[in-house]
Scaffold this motif. Structure first.
Motif, PDB file in Angstrom:
ATOM      1  N   ARG A   1      -1.138  -2.697  -4.382  1.00  0.00           N
ATOM      2  CA  ARG A   1      -1.663  -4.040  -4.066  1.00  0.00           C
ATOM      3  C   ARG A   1      -2.523  -3.975  -2.803  1.00  0.00           C
ATOM      4  O   ARG A   1      -3.624  -4.514  -2.760  1.00  0.00           O
ATOM      5  CB  ARG A   1      -0.512  -5.022  -3.853  1.00  0.00           C
ATOM      6  CG  ARG A   1       0.300  -5.270  -5.102  1.00  0.00           C
ATOM      7  CD  ARG A   1       1.289  -6.426  -4.913  1.00  0.00           C
ATOM      8  NE  ARG A   1       2.024  -6.646  -6.146  1.00  0.00           N
ATOM      9  CZ  ARG A   1       3.335  -6.448  -6.300  1.00  0.00           C
ATOM     10  NH1 ARG A   1       4.085  -6.060  -5.283  1.00  0.00           N
ATOM     11  NH2 ARG A   1       3.906  -6.650  -7.465  1.00  0.00           N
ATOM     12  N   GLY A   2      -1.996  -3.325  -1.780  1.00  0.00           N
ATOM     13  CA  GLY A   2      -2.727  -3.226  -0.526  1.00  0.00           C
ATOM     14  C   GLY A   2      -4.027  -2.457  -0.668  1.00  0.00           C
ATOM     15  O   GLY A   2      -5.070  -2.866  -0.135  1.00  0.00           O
ATOM     16  N   PHE A   3      -4.002  -1.342  -1.411  1.00  0.00           N
ATOM     17  CA  PHE A   3      -5.226  -0.556  -1.606  1.00  0.00           C
ATOM     18  C   PHE A   3      -6.294  -1.406  -2.299  1.00  0.00           C
ATOM     19  O   PHE A   3      -7.478  -1.363  -1.942  1.00  0.00           O
ATOM     20  CB  PHE A   3      -4.955   0.681  -2.477  1.00  0.00           C
ATOM     21  CG  PHE A   3      -3.881   1.591  -1.970  1.00  0.00           C
ATOM     22  CD1 PHE A   3      -3.685   1.782  -0.602  1.00  0.00           C
ATOM     23  CD2 PHE A   3      -3.039   2.265  -2.852  1.00  0.00           C
ATOM     24  CE1 PHE A   3      -2.684   2.627  -0.132  1.00  0.00           C
ATOM     25  CE2 PHE A   3      -2.044   3.108  -2.399  1.00  0.00           C
ATOM     26  CZ  PHE A   3      -1.858   3.286  -1.039  1.00  0.00           C
ATOM     27  N   THR A   4      -5.872  -2.155  -3.297  1.00  0.00           N
ATOM     28  CA  THR A   4      -6.827  -2.957  -4.078  1.00  0.00           C
ATOM     29  C   THR A   4      -7.470  -4.032  -3.201  1.00  0.00           C
ATOM     30  O   THR A   4      -8.683  -4.257  -3.267  1.00  0.00           O
ATOM     31  CB  THR A   4      -6.111  -3.599  -5.282  1.00  0.00           C
ATOM     32  OG1 THR A   4      -5.486  -2.566  -6.040  1.00  0.00           O
ATOM     33  CG2 THR A   4      -7.090  -4.357  -6.164  1.00  0.00           C
ATOM     34  N   VAL A   5      -6.654  -4.675  -2.389  1.00  0.00           N
ATOM     35  CA  VAL A   5      -7.185  -5.706  -1.489  1.00  0.00           C
ATOM     36  C   VAL A   5      -8.189  -5.083  -0.518  1.00  0.00           C
ATOM     37  O   VAL A   5      -9.281  -5.620  -0.297  1.00  0.00           O
ATOM     38  CB  VAL A   5      -6.033  -6.401  -0.721  1.00  0.00           C
ATOM     39  CG1 VAL A   5      -6.586  -7.318   0.365  1.00  0.00           C
ATOM     40  CG2 VAL A   5      -5.161  -7.184  -1.696  1.00  0.00           C
ATOM     41  N   ALA A   6      -7.834  -3.943   0.054  1.00  0.00           N
ATOM     42  CA  ALA A   6      -8.732  -3.281   1.002  1.00  0.00           C
ATOM     43  C   ALA A   6     -10.042  -2.892   0.307  1.00  0.00           C
ATOM     44  O   ALA A   6     -11.132  -3.096   0.858  1.00  0.00           O
ATOM     45  CB  ALA A   6      -8.052  -2.059   1.610  1.00  0.00           C
TER      46      ALA A   6
END
Lengths: 272, 272
Positions: B34-39
């Protein structure tokens, strides 16, 4: 034999704003109480729009279509805008109606991130308490039997989670630091109902920092205003629940007659 | 007999900002993704700081004390600031590092409330998919047997939830409206892994609107960059997982030798 109770509850206090939001739900609803507490903290005027749980209104196709597809409460209505899920409702009240510098849901990204961290922990870890309360409090209220296996399974998670939360609260006044925030609000309703079960009424004694946090938070006027719940069982087995405001009640078995004089004055008559 | 695989993965692309945040975790971690995608969506530079799952680093007292008391990944590190819980991390990246007018996590209170509503639905209702994936994908990966009762119990919730989500997506391009938002991001990792299970690989065929949503979202470059996962089992039973970047791998049983030439060039040798 008739048993009669009379309950006088307080009228709503004056509000600091004139904006009124509506919350469809029940005063006793664990999730709805999050929204009420946030509104009280921020001085946002709100009114309860009761949902008739006893008649299953929340499960009706009309309710699911118009308000909440999962058939749950609460739902917030703000003019022509609607939102459901209690944590989303709580955030919305703060973002849309809270003062810009409110500390309940801070705008600073880092401060807010820590609030969000602990809200998420509540939803992912503290949900063991929801499960325990569902079995030990709500099941008997509705005439059912607790599933002790569910209680036992969730008790393992409860002990792990509480040990971590208690350690955190040994160095933090509130979950996200020095201020009472949304991160605290979300834990209140199920903690309250957990302590209303016989089995867990003393469960915080093992977690002194969490217990101190609970006492700090639950003594706040915002919480006190929606913290009362009256549950009556007559000798003949009739049951009813009256929430703190006396505005809405749930008759679980028939043979209960409830008279509402006005918004605050309630008489319950158990019909023998 | 030795079996040899060679994997060449892509180097990181240039970023649009020079700020680098760190995410402790694994590329294959559902929550870290989730965090990678947001970044990726926001053009925020980040680097993975691997956690050695195979050695149980995330369960060590040091890790719990310093990074995450529940012994979980991911944890975001931004200078001297830390936050855990993937949804809180996702919100933080958007709030702290996203452009002011980003539509991924809108600042407008009503738009944001709808994003929050569907994030909360994911955590409260769509978690049935987490449970199914845990049994059908992760248990066998780690050499265990799926608990079919857990799968069956959660399949009931899955069907109810998916019918509601599918209906919602029949009139909404994305969960919160016309824009791809955090509300979509949170559903991606477990949907991806659900479709990697044999039993649920065609499960979206019953939910055509959800399926169309999945195809819209999963084709985005931000997701494609962390969507690969290689899982190898040799004939002798050795197992390993290589994530999309080839930067970190998990050797589940011994007798696997992995050579990392650089950050992107990996050779796996199963030792017979």
């Amino acid at each position: 034999m008739n048993l009669t109770f009379k309950i006088i509850t307080n009228r709503n206090q004056n509000r600091t704003t004139t904006m009124t939001i509506q919350i469809k739900g029940l005063y006793m609803s664990t999730c709805a109480r999050r929204g009420f507490t946030v509104a009280e903290e921020l001085g946002v005027a709100y009114e309860l729009v009761p949902v008739d749980f006893a008649k299953g209104e929340h499960k009706s196709p009309e309710y699911r279509e118009k308000y909440q597809p999962f058939g749950q409460i609460p739902v917030l209505i703000d003019g022509d805008f609607q939102v459901f899920e209690s944590r989303a409702i709580s955030r919305y009240i703060a973002d849309a109606h809270g003062k810009a510098d409110n500390t309940l849901y801070p705008k600073d990204a880092k401060k807010r991130a820590l609030v969000e961290q602990w809200i998420s922990v509540e939803q992912s870890h503290f949900n063991c308490v929801d499960a325990i309360v569902g079995q030990l409090l709500f099941a008997p209220m509705f005439g059912g039997q607790p599933n002790q296996q569910i209680v036992a399974d969730n008790d393992v998670k409860f002990k792990t989670t509480m040990a971590i939360l208690d350690k955190h609260l040994s160095t933090h006044k509130y979950f996200a630091g020095e201020d009472f925030t949304l991160a605290d609000v979300v834990y209140l309703p199920y903690t309250d109902y957990l302590l209303k079960t016989k089995e867990y009424s003393n469960s915080l004694d093992n977690y002194p920092n969490f217990k101190a946090w609970w006492e700090r938070c639950s003594s706040r006027p915002s919480w006190q205003k929606n913290s009362l719940l009256f549950f009556f069982v007559s000798r003949s087995g009739s049951r009813c629940i009256i929430d703190a405001r006396g505005k809405y009640m749930l008759v679980i078995k028939p043979r209960v007659k409830i008279l509402i004089v006005d918004d605050c004055d309630v008489t319950i008559i158990f019909l023998a």
